[in-house]
Scaffold this motif. Structure first.
Motif, mmCIF file in Angstrom:
data_model
loop_
_atom_site.group_PDB
_atom_site.id
_atom_site.type_symbol
_atom_site.label_atom_id
_atom_site.label_comp_id
_atom_site.label_asym_id
_atom_site.label_seq_id
_atom_site.Cartn_x
_atom_site.Cartn_y
_atom_site.Cartn_z
ATOM 1 N N UNK A 135 -7.812 7.393 -5.185
ATOM 2 C CA UNK A 135 -6.852 6.325 -4.935
ATOM 3 C C UNK A 135 -6.051 6.625 -3.672
ATOM 4 N N UNK A 136 -5.583 7.854 -3.529
ATOM 5 C CA UNK A 136 -4.797 8.210 -2.353
ATOM 6 C C UNK A 136 -5.620 7.996 -1.087
ATOM 7 N N UNK A 137 -6.855 8.439 -1.121
ATOM 8 C CA UNK A 137 -7.699 8.313 0.068
ATOM 9 C C UNK A 137 -7.968 6.852 0.398
ATOM 10 N N UNK A 138 -8.204 6.039 -0.638
ATOM 11 C CA UNK A 138 -8.455 4.616 -0.396
ATOM 12 C C UNK A 138 -7.255 3.954 0.261
ATOM 13 N N UNK A 139 -6.060 4.226 -0.286
ATOM 14 C CA UNK A 139 -4.852 3.632 0.284
ATOM 15 C C UNK A 139 -4.586 4.153 1.694
ATOM 16 N N UNK A 140 -4.761 5.445 1.873
ATOM 17 C CA UNK A 140 -4.470 6.055 3.170
ATOM 18 C C UNK A 140 -5.419 5.542 4.251
ATOM 19 N N UNK A 142 2.609 8.062 -5.611
ATOM 20 C CA UNK A 142 1.388 8.698 -6.089
ATOM 21 C C UNK A 142 1.217 10.083 -5.471
ATOM 22 N N UNK A 143 1.575 10.218 -4.200
ATOM 23 C CA UNK A 143 1.493 11.531 -3.543
ATOM 24 C C UNK A 143 2.564 12.476 -4.086
ATOM 25 N N UNK A 148 10.788 -1.109 6.186
ATOM 26 C CA UNK A 148 10.406 -0.450 4.943
ATOM 27 C C UNK A 148 9.087 0.314 5.044
ATOM 28 N N UNK A 149 7.996 -0.297 5.535
ATOM 29 C CA UNK A 149 6.756 0.475 5.660
ATOM 30 C C UNK A 149 6.901 1.661 6.617
ATOM 31 N N UNK A 150 7.712 1.478 7.663
ATOM 32 C CA UNK A 150 7.898 2.567 8.618
ATOM 33 C C UNK A 150 8.683 3.720 8.006
ATOM 34 N N UNK A 193 0.838 -1.197 0.000
ATOM 35 C CA UNK A 193 0.000 0.000 0.000
ATOM 36 C C UNK A 193 0.878 1.254 0.000
ATOM 37 N N UNK A 194 1.886 1.259 0.841
ATOM 38 C CA UNK A 194 2.743 2.440 0.969
ATOM 39 C C UNK A 194 3.676 2.603 -0.221
ATOM 40 N N UNK A 195 4.067 1.485 -0.834
ATOM 41 C CA UNK A 195 4.956 1.553 -1.999
ATOM 42 C C UNK A 195 4.302 2.253 -3.176
#
Length: 739
Positions: free
Chosen positions: A320-325, A306-307, A369-371, A299-301
């Motif tokens: 898309x950004x809102x869905x992932x966030x 995208x942001x 990595x996600x952090x 999700x973060x990758x």
């Protein structure tokens, strides 16, 4: 005494009895060209004694006669035997450095098999024997990476050699014999150098055809490196010296904004990219892989690039950004007190087919990595990301302390029991994780101002001391580690961290492919400067290449204004960026013929939609179908990462500027744009000026100032496209565009 093969023993015997055809001086070294029965040798002699012989021609069990020797800018020698005709060209391509090159063209006199081919380097002692020499191999080819060999001769203690084969020259040999140029350059002491691929009776070399079988560059040095830091810096400097001599493939302008638009549409609308779980929508890791639970990294990758693009474009991609966030908080595992890899609500779906697909089993780099991506969001002001990050950070620190900053491959997150300690027996764990951890701690220090996190970064980074090229575990982690270590150097002025950053850069450059495969399936996609994700990976991978690209941008940004940075580092990293941009669009299946893609039975994860603008995970050697791992949704960030970094928009003027090299210091005036391009002035890159809507302004002028040179007007390339204006520019220049 080293044991040697019968071939080497016989070669030594004939070399001592051979005829010196020519003697050349080379920056204090002497090169003797020696005809010796079935071989032609170039014997390099150091000023203080010591010799190394390089085999420029070989004909098995034959006797080679010298037909002619011609000398102009190069020395050309024609040889003839009963089985082959051979032409050898020997050059001194650099007037100021001890480098020589030799190219060998072989013509079989009948359809010929190659069941064995001896390596082409013999280190010698003063008495002409190789058995009693000693040396260290610092780097050699792995798989289809660059055909290089870097070694020191330590008995006698005379110096080192950087040997490079342009394996792209073997294209015809590999195409006709259906062989690979992988794993050709290396050896074990004292039998070193390149061997040719073994052929089969179904695919022999053809009678009367000319085949380039060697295209070598050799750099001689009287320095024996004393430690890993000297090894890494010599490696980078020598590679840059050779790189300047190589033929570099032309690059093309690729319409990245258009590919981004297609990719964004497919990401939003293709059902195979998404799954619904725990009340929310999440990206799959691979297209149509519904069996695997959602992953935080995936999700973060995609969210971060995208942001980046969203800020650059000024457009609204909020759906898309809102869905992932919105799904991020669900990855927090309250039981463990940290962000988890797998969505906690779906861990019962883990199929246990791999070690990491078991409950609570963590791949060490994966925790950080996600952090790291959450920390980037948090620094940009995202409160949700900040809370998730800070709620997780103490767990991460506890793990680091438990393992004393030396992480295994797999461990149990609940018990911290080591599940897999080493990548291979005796090789240690994931050695670049201390760099990734240091990067994370620097980010948290920047966010909070709390010095304890900076101290954690310093302590972890020191754990990298003493590592050689093995510092490289995974390419993206190593790239981001390089930038973090450079930041530590800037903060502390401790040269250890500068040296460690070079070690990371050298590890990355050792794991690239500086040749164009151009045989088999790879005729349809470029491979030059391809970056491998792991030190033994057989293929290149979309996501890791994208992240290395971003990590190198980070490193170069940290390096701005630092006079002490090696010029060779700036040169090679700018070229890496340039060729990444030229290559990675071929991870998108619509850019490839369908016949080069893996079939359904060959795909490991999910399925491939050949019309979908979502990247394949893997591009393979030319004889292997690509996409065997799957079509990776988390590689969808490629275009979103490239466009904001390589395109600069001038809304008021109605155009944008694309550069292949990284650019910075953009300044916009009333009718001017000025900026600085990184890289080295010895090499060129492409710049394109593109209209934002219909057409470019009526009159555009470009001027450039390169260090040590006068200001010059730069005209567009002839035959430039109707849709953009194309320029060729020098690296390390200040450019001004006026309209």
């Amino acid at each position: 005494m080293n044991p040697i093969s019968a071939f080497t023993a016989t070669s030594l015997y004939h070399l001592r009895k051979g005829t010196v055809l020519k003697e050349i001086t080379l920056q204090g070294y002497t090169l003797k060209i020696i005809a010796a029965e079935f071989c032609l040798w170039i014997l390099a002699e150091w000023p203080q004694g010591g010799q190394i012989a390089f085999k420029a021609a070989y004909a098995a069990n034959d006797h080679l006669e010298v037909e002619s020797i011609e000398e102009t800018d190069a020395i050309e020698i024609a040889l003839k035997g009963t089985t082959v005709a051979i032409k050898v060209t020997i050059v001194k391509p650099d007037a100021h450095k001890p480098i020589f090159g030799f190219k060998t063209v072989l013509t079989p006199l009948f359809d010929m098999l190659v069941p064995y081919w001896p390596r082409d380097i013999m280190p010698l002692y003063n008495n002409g024997k190789t058995q009693n020499t000693k040396g260290t191999i610092h780097a050699a080819q792995v798989g289809t990476r660059s055909g290089l060999l870097f070694f020191s001769l330590e008995q006698p203690h005379i110096g080192s050699v950087f040997y490079f084969q342009d394996l792209g020259s073997l294209q015809k040999y590999c195409e006709h014999t259906e062989t690979s140029a992988g794993d050709l350059v290396g050896g074990s002491w004292p039998e070193l150098g390149m061997k040719l691929p073994v052929t089969t009776k179904e695919k022999p070399l053809k009678a009367g055809e000319e085949y380039i079988i060697s295209d070598a560059y050799v750099l001689l040095s009287n320095v024996v490196p004393n430690d890993n830091y000297q090894v890494s810096q010599q490696f980078i400097n020598h590679l840059a010296d050779i790189y300047l001599l190589l033929p570099h493939p032309d690059t093309q302008y690729h319409d990245w904004p258009d590919m981004l638009s297609k990719g964004l549409n497919d990401l939003e609308t293709h059902k195979g990219c998404w799954q619904f779980a725990d009340g929310r929508s999440y990206l799959n890791a691979y297209v149509s892989d519904y069996k695997t639970p959602p992953e935080s990294m995936v999700q973060l990758a995609v969210l971060l690039p995208l942001m980046d693009y969203d800020r650059w474009s000024g457009e609204n991609h909020c759906p898309v950004i809102e869905t992932l966030h919105n799904g991020l908080e669900n990855f927090f595992d309250k039981r463990l007190g940290t962000i988890a890899r797998w969505l906690p609500a779906k861990t019962d779906d883990l199929d246990r087919s791999e070690e990491q697909k078991k409950l609570d089993i963590m791949d060490s780099w994966y925790l950080h990595h996600p952090l790291l991506n959450l920390s980037r969001l948090a620094i940009d002001g995202d409160d949700v990301a900040k809370k998730l990050l800070l709620d997780s950070i103490e767990y991460v620190i506890n793990v680091a302390h438990h393992f004393d900053y030396s992480w295994p491959v797999f461990y149990n997150m609940a018990t911290l029991e080591v599940i897999k300690a080493e990548t291979e027996e005796g090789q240690g764990g994931e050695k670049d994780v201390p760099g990734a951890y240091a990067h994370l701690m620097i980010q948290v220090w920047q966010l909070t101002g709390n010095k304890k996190y900076f101290d954690e970064a310093v302590t972890a980074a020191r754990k990298l001391d003493g590592l050689g090229f093995d510092i490289f575990y995974q390419a993206n982690n190593t790239a981001f580690s390089a930038g973090a270590l450079l930041r530590l150097y800037k903060e502390t002025k401790d040269e250890l961290f500068l040296n460690l950053s070079y070690l990371c850069i050298a590890g990355i450059l050792k794991n690239v492919q500086l040749w164009d495969c151009n045989y088999g399936n790879a005729k349809h996609y470029p491979t030059y400067f391809a970056i491998y994700p792991l030190k033994d990976a057989p293929y290149t991978a979309a996501y890791e290449e994208q992240e290395v690209f971003a990590g190198i941008h980070m490193f170069l940004k940290e390096a701005d204004g630092m006079d002490e940075i090696l010029p060779s580092v700036r040169l090679l990293l700018a070229e890496l960026v340039k060729h990444v941009i030229n290559r990675v669009s071929y991870y998108y299946p619509p850019r490839l013929p369908k016949e080069v893609l893996a079939t359904k039975s060959e795909i490991k994860m999910g399925e491939i939609d050949p019309n979908l603008w979502v990247a394949l995970e893997d591009l393979q050697d030319g004889w292997v179908p690509s996409g065997q791992v799957g079509q990776e949704v988390y590689g969808a960030g490629i275009a979103f990462g490239i466009v904001p970094r390589q395109f600069y928009k001038i809304e008021a003027a109605g155009f944008m500027v694309f550069t292949e090299y990284p650019a910075c210091e953009h300044k916009v005036g009333k009718n001017t744009l000025s900026f600085y391009t990184r890289g080295d002035s010895q090499l060129n890159f492409r710049m394109a000026i593109l209209p934002l809507k219909d057409k470019l302004p009526a009159k555009i002028t470009v001027t450039g100032i390169t260090a040590g040179l006068a200001k010059e007007s730069i005209t567009p390339k002839t035959g430039t496209s109707a849709t953009y204006t194309d320029y060729t520019l020098r690296g390390d220049s200040h450019l001004t565009i006026k309209w």
